[in-house]
Motif scaffolding. Structure first.
Motif, PDB file in Angstrom:
ATOM      1  N   ARG A 105      43.252  33.911  27.929  1.00 27.04           N
ATOM      2  CA  ARG A 105      42.681  35.075  28.585  1.00 27.04           C
ATOM      3  C   ARG A 105      43.619  35.585  29.673  1.00 27.04           C
ATOM      4  NH1 ARG A 105      39.057  31.226  27.679  1.00 27.04           N
ATOM      5  NH2 ARG A 105      37.246  31.695  26.400  1.00 27.04           N
ATOM      6  N   ASN A 106      43.668  36.873  29.831  1.00 28.00           N
ATOM      7  CA  ASN A 106      44.564  37.479  30.812  1.00 28.00           C
ATOM      8  C   ASN A 106      43.812  37.672  32.129  1.00 28.00           C
ATOM      9  OD1 ASN A 106      46.636  38.791  32.099  1.00 28.00           O
ATOM     10  ND2 ASN A 106      46.171  40.777  31.188  1.00 28.00           N
ATOM     11  N   PHE A 107      43.846  36.669  33.021  1.00 24.72           N
ATOM     12  CA  PHE A 107      43.157  36.752  34.286  1.00 24.72           C
ATOM     13  C   PHE A 107      43.953  37.619  35.259  1.00 24.72           C
ATOM     14  CE2 PHE A 107      39.530  33.711  34.866  1.00 24.72           C
ATOM     15  CZ  PHE A 107      39.289  33.565  33.522  1.00 24.72           C
TER      16      PHE A 107
ATOM     17  N   GLU B 120      43.189  29.738  35.731  1.00 28.57           N
ATOM     18  CA  GLU B 120      42.378  30.351  34.667  1.00 28.57           C
ATOM     19  C   GLU B 120      41.654  29.286  33.859  1.00 28.57           C
ATOM     20  OE1 GLU B 120      43.345  32.014  30.262  1.00 28.57           O
ATOM     21  OE2 GLU B 120      44.733  32.599  31.846  1.00 28.57           O
TER      22      GLU B 120
ATOM     23  N   VAL C 122      37.456  28.633  33.580  1.00 31.33           N
ATOM     24  CA  VAL C 122      36.710  28.640  32.321  1.00 31.33           C
ATOM     25  C   VAL C 122      35.992  27.306  32.128  1.00 31.33           C
ATOM     26  CG1 VAL C 122      36.908  28.735  29.809  1.00 31.33           C
ATOM     27  CG2 VAL C 122      38.155  30.379  31.216  1.00 31.33           C
TER      28      VAL C 122
ATOM     29  N   THR D  35      32.842  33.907  38.695  1.00 29.99           N
ATOM     30  CA  THR D  35      33.573  35.083  39.173  1.00 29.99           C
ATOM     31  C   THR D  35      33.773  35.009  40.682  1.00 29.99           C
ATOM     32  OG1 THR D  35      32.712  36.451  37.365  1.00 29.99           O
ATOM     33  CG2 THR D  35      33.523  37.605  39.316  1.00 29.99           C
TER      34      THR D  35
ATOM     35  N   GLY E 192      33.881  45.392  29.578  1.00 32.55           N
ATOM     36  CA  GLY E 192      34.842  45.781  30.592  1.00 32.55           C
ATOM     37  C   GLY E 192      34.617  47.141  31.208  1.00 32.55           C
TER      38      GLY E 192
ATOM     39  N   PRO F 155      30.572  36.690  28.152  1.00 30.12           N
ATOM     40  CA  PRO F 155      31.997  36.711  27.792  1.00 30.12           C
ATOM     41  C   PRO F 155      32.876  36.206  28.939  1.00 30.12           C
ATOM     42  CG  PRO F 155      30.940  38.885  27.526  1.00 30.12           C
ATOM     43  CD  PRO F 155      30.042  38.050  28.370  1.00 30.12           C
ATOM     44  N   ASP F 156      33.704  35.206  28.673  1.00 30.05           N
ATOM     45  CA  ASP F 156      34.567  34.654  29.718  1.00 30.05           C
ATOM     46  C   ASP F 156      35.520  35.688  30.298  1.00 30.05           C
ATOM     47  OD1 ASP F 156      33.670  32.032  29.989  1.00 30.05           O
ATOM     48  OD2 ASP F 156      34.842  31.328  28.272  1.00 30.05           O
ATOM     49  N   GLU F 157      35.905  36.698  29.506  1.00 29.44           N
ATOM     50  CA  GLU F 157      36.869  37.672  30.009  1.00 29.44           C
ATOM     51  C   GLU F 157      36.334  38.512  31.170  1.00 29.44           C
ATOM     52  OE1 GLU F 157      35.829  39.211  25.770  1.00 29.44           O
ATOM     53  OE2 GLU F 157      35.811  37.303  26.852  1.00 29.44           O
TER      54      GLU F 157
ATOM     55  N   SER G  79      37.697  37.624  34.762  1.00 31.59           N
ATOM     56  CA  SER G  79      38.924  38.290  35.194  1.00 31.59           C
ATOM     57  C   SER G  79      38.646  39.668  35.766  1.00 31.59           C
ATOM     58  CB  SER G  79      39.884  38.404  34.000  1.00 31.59           C
ATOM     59  OG  SER G  79      40.950  39.276  34.286  1.00 31.59           O
TER      60      SER G  79
END
Length: 395
Positions: free
Chosen positions: A2-4, A13, A17, A112, A173, A367-369, A372
């Motif tokens: 994933r792009n944190f 990161e 998670v 978060t 997002g 969702p984990d994303e 970020s």
């Protein structure tokens, strides 16, 4: 991978998670968040806060990061509690506790906020202070009131408060944000009707709640009206009804009715309550019953202050997160509203995906994303409001 956000390393990161997944495996209900609070306090405590308050309003945790110079206090809030629902997600990190699960995403919200501790440890704000507030008992509407009335809340009383909630049905997002009322006031109403039990062959010798229940269920459901987008809106949803015992030889002498009362604003709730209570009294009197009424799960409406909205809008824009007013206000309720009554508060809703089970569903998956995206927005808001100790500038 994933792009944190930029303030997190790849190792951080992975840690975040794993932290969320561990919280997800061990859900705790409102008022029971002792283990969850301890994990949060340990995680944040390892990242050099200036002070950590525990046991706020029950199991609440507040981590304080002081700026280099005096200034305002910015509170960023998340929730600790889970729901009394059996999880059916099929995740390899599903709940390990029967009948309890993080099916609203509070484990994701908490993670978060935990992510911010990495950035704040490395670089304090230029002025003022940041409070990372992990609130208990959000799902019952009791948590924020307990935190705010805790005498130690005076140590962290904010000038501005911000929060987020993930929201399925919105593109992942994408954010929904607007000034004004964003979630409704609501409360659970429980009616107990008492008459007299009788033998089923002689129902005339007793006093049954059947007629009163039969009258009240459609009558209460018909209360209210208006448009959620308009100036006025109210509704009543009957959620449970029962009477007597599950037996063929007994005519019932008692009944129970539960309903959720909902209004767009706190000011409209008193009128709806009065109307509902009068309806109960009339139905009970007509049936020769006594009654009691009690309330639980009481939520104030959440109203976004324009200045706090502006802060979040600038942060969303700065992080390249698209946003619009969406379908606000929502009919649902949120326990963030009370924080905004004593400060300039605002909440935004972060899309969890359009084709995803909704929160409170047994197969919902956070969702984990979003960790970020959400932490990046909060960090930008912190820097914009309080500056950076490294440069003194806003970003």
């Amino acid at each position: 991978m994933r792009n944190f956000d930029h303030f997190l390393t790849p190792e951080e990161e992975e840690t975040l998670v794993a932290f969320r997944h561990d919280l997800h495996r061990h859900p705790e209900l409102s008022g029971e968040e002792e283990w969850t609070a301890r994990q949060v306090a340990d995680f944040i405590g390892a990242r050099s806060p200036d002070k950590v308050l525990t046991g706020l309003g029950g199991h609440g945790v507040a981590a304080i990061y002081e700026g280099a110079e005096p200034g305002p206090t910015l509170l960023v809030r998340s929730e600790l509690d889970a729901l009394p629902i059996q999880e059916l997600s099929g995740l390899d990190y599903s709940s390990e506790i029967e009948g309890k699960a993080h099916l609203c995403g509070h484990d994701g919200h908490t993670t978060t906020l935990a992510a911010l501790s990495y950035g704040l440890e490395r670089e304090r704000p230029a002025r003022g202070r940041v409070v990372l507030m992990f609130q208990p008992a959000e799902e019952t509407g009791a948590g924020s009131a307990a935190v705010i009335t805790d005498p130690r809340y005076d140590e962290i009383r904010p000038d501005m408060s911000i929060s987020l909630h993930n929201m399925p049905g919105i593109p992942i997002g994408h954010a929904t944000l607007a000034p004004g009322i964003v979630t409704c006031a609501s409360r659970g109403m429980e009616v107990r009707l008492t008459g007299k039990t009788a033998h089923a062959s002689q129902p005339e010798t007793g006093t049954s709640p059947m007629a009163a229940l039969s009258t009240l269920m459609p009558a209460l459901s018909a209360l209210g009206g208006g448009d959620i987008k308009g100036a006025h809106f109210s509704m009543v949803t009957v959620t449970h009804a029962s009477m007597g015992e599950p037996a063929y030889g007994v005519a019932p002498g008692a009944g129970r009715l539960m309903a959720t009362l909902r209004t767009k604003s706190d000011g409209e709730m008193a009128a709806l309550v009065a109307e509902a209570e009068a309806m109960v009294a009339d139905a009970a009197k007509a049936a020769g019953l006594t009654f009691t009424i009690s309330y639980d799960d009481v939520f104030d409406h959440t109203e976004n202050h324009p200045e706090a909205v502006q802060l979040l809008e600038q942060a969303l824009d700065g992080r390249g997160v698209t946003h619009d007013p969406g379908d606000l206000p929502f009919r649902g309720s949120e326990d963030f509203g009370r924080f905004g009554q004593g400060s300039k508060g605002a909440m935004f809703f972060l899309g969890a995906g359009e084709n995803r089970p909704h929160v409170h569903n047994p197969d919902y998956v956070f969702p984990d994303e979003l960790i970020s995206i959400g932490s990046g927005v909060f960090m930008r808001a912190i820097r914009n409001y309080l500056g950076s100790a490294a440069t003194g500038d806003r970003v």
